[in-house]
Enzyme design. Structure first.
Site, mmCIF file in Angstrom:
data_model
loop_
_atom_site.group_PDB
_atom_site.id
_atom_site.type_symbol
_atom_site.label_atom_id
_atom_site.label_comp_id
_atom_site.label_asym_id
_atom_site.label_seq_id
_atom_site.Cartn_x
_atom_site.Cartn_y
_atom_site.Cartn_z
ATOM 1 C CB SER A 89 -1.720 8.306 -2.136
ATOM 2 O OG SER A 89 -1.692 7.081 -2.822
HETATM 3 N N1 SAH Z 1 -3.490 2.571 -1.242
HETATM 4 C C1 SAH Z 1 -2.180 2.591 -0.675
HETATM 5 C C2 SAH Z 1 -1.170 3.173 -1.645
HETATM 6 C C3 SAH Z 1 -0.259 2.121 -2.020
HETATM 7 S S1 SAH Z 1 0.825 2.409 -3.375
HETATM 8 C C4 SAH Z 1 -2.140 3.287 0.669
HETATM 9 O O1 SAH Z 1 -3.151 3.874 1.074
HETATM 10 O O2 SAH Z 1 -1.117 3.229 1.354
HETATM 11 C C5 SAH Z 1 0.316 1.132 -4.470
HETATM 12 C C6 SAH Z 1 0.365 -0.271 -3.955
HETATM 13 O O3 SAH Z 1 -0.011 -1.130 -5.032
HETATM 14 C C7 SAH Z 1 1.745 -0.751 -3.523
HETATM 15 O O4 SAH Z 1 1.682 -1.200 -2.206
HETATM 16 C C8 SAH Z 1 2.060 -1.888 -4.493
HETATM 17 O O5 SAH Z 1 2.803 -2.916 -3.889
HETATM 18 C C9 SAH Z 1 0.679 -2.345 -4.897
HETATM 19 N N2 SAH Z 1 0.609 -3.105 -6.162
HETATM 20 C C10 SAH Z 1 1.325 -2.960 -7.298
HETATM 21 N N3 SAH Z 1 0.925 -3.836 -8.228
HETATM 22 C C11 SAH Z 1 -0.083 -4.567 -7.670
HETATM 23 C C12 SAH Z 1 -0.911 -5.636 -8.125
HETATM 24 N N4 SAH Z 1 -0.790 -6.160 -9.356
HETATM 25 N N5 SAH Z 1 -1.847 -6.127 -7.281
HETATM 26 C C13 SAH Z 1 -1.989 -5.630 -6.019
HETATM 27 N N6 SAH Z 1 -1.225 -4.629 -5.529
HETATM 28 C C14 SAH Z 1 -0.293 -4.095 -6.348
#
Ligand code: SAH
Length: 241
Positions: A89
């Site tokens: 993000s």
């Molecule tokens: N917090 C992260 C942002 C990641 S974007 C950072 O600091 O880099 C959102 C993330 O959620 C992605 O990596 C995606 O793979 C994950 N995601 C999507 N659906 C999910 C689920 N049901 N359970 C766990 N992770 C999930």
């Protein structure tokens, strides 16, 4: 080999080693400066002034959480790709969500969507323990390795579907979701402690809002705090929730 040649070779190796140490030192210094500027321009000047949040954003080396090809852009004001079609993000959004949760040093936090592990590291600078779940094995394992290398012993990562929460370690003081379902998963509401807070992007790709939710006397109060655009929350077959 003649003795002169050996001496010359040793001197050259020393010079190469010293200059590489110097350039690494210089580089990490310049990353620290970029981080300070990022916090001032993108975060403080936009109204976030909680000391703990600002200090955490100043401390966590964001450039280590992005793929090497994006390292130059790691302190810029936008999200970046991290693989598997996912993103780290925008720094402001990380700071904004962290700030809205009004974290306490004793808090036990659950994060859904580990991604690069960056948001987890920011949380871990402020709270007691962070439990974080990532659905993509490749991303989860990469984050696990990096966070271990950076000595974040208070972060526990699980590969799996965060839609169901993490019952074993529930209830949580705080839940932060960084992928977007169309509705708030009931399991997450159930796993929130009395007095707990949750922040979660809810909606569709084109109409999504960050919702701040509080559990008080068993009742749920929630309101939208910011229009956003997060990647969708998916299940293990890749279908959107
Ligand atoms: N917090 C992260 C942002 C990641 S974007 C950072 O600091 O880099 C959102 C993330 O959620 C992605 O990596 C995606 O793979 C994950 N995601 C999507 N659906 C999910 C689920 N049901 N359970 C766990 N992770 C999930």
């Amino acid at each position: 080999m003649k003795i002169n040649t050996i001496i010359l070779l040793n001197i050259s190796i020393c010079i190469i080693l010293l200059s590489s140490c110097y350039s690494q030192e210089f580089q990490s210094d310049s990353f620290a400066k970029r981080r300070d500027r990022m916090v001032l321009e993108q975060i403080e000047l936009r109204g976030i002034n909680d000391r703990a949040v600002l200090n955490a954003m100043r401390k966590v080396p964001r450039h280590k959480f992005v793929p090497d090809i994006y390292i130059e852009y790691s302190y810029n004001d936008y999200p970046l790709p991290i693989g598997e079609g996912q993103t780290i993000s925008q720094p402001y959004i990380v700071a904004f969500m962290t700030d809205e949760l009004k974290l306490e040093p004793t808090d036990k936090v659950l994060e859904i969507g580990t991604g690069s592990g960056y948001q987890a590291a920011v949380l871990a600078e402020i709270c007691d323990t962070v439990y974080t779940i990532e659905i993509f094995e490749s991303l989860g394992n990469k984050a696990k390795k990096l966070l271990r290398k950076l000595n974040y012993e208070n972060i526990k990562i699980k590969i799996g579907d965060g839609y169901k929460g993490w019952l074993e370690f529930s209830p949580f003081d705080v839940i932060i979701v960084t992928c977007s379902p169309t509705e708030i998963p009931q399991a997450l509401i159930d796993q929130l402690k009395e007095g707990g807070r949750m922040i979660i992007p809810v909606g569709t790709k084109n109409n999504q809002n960050l919702v701040l939710l509080k559990k008080k006397n068993g009742k749920i109060k929630q309101h939208s705090v910011l229009p956003v655009r997060f990647v969708p929350m998916i299940n293990e077959s890749g279908e959107e929730y």
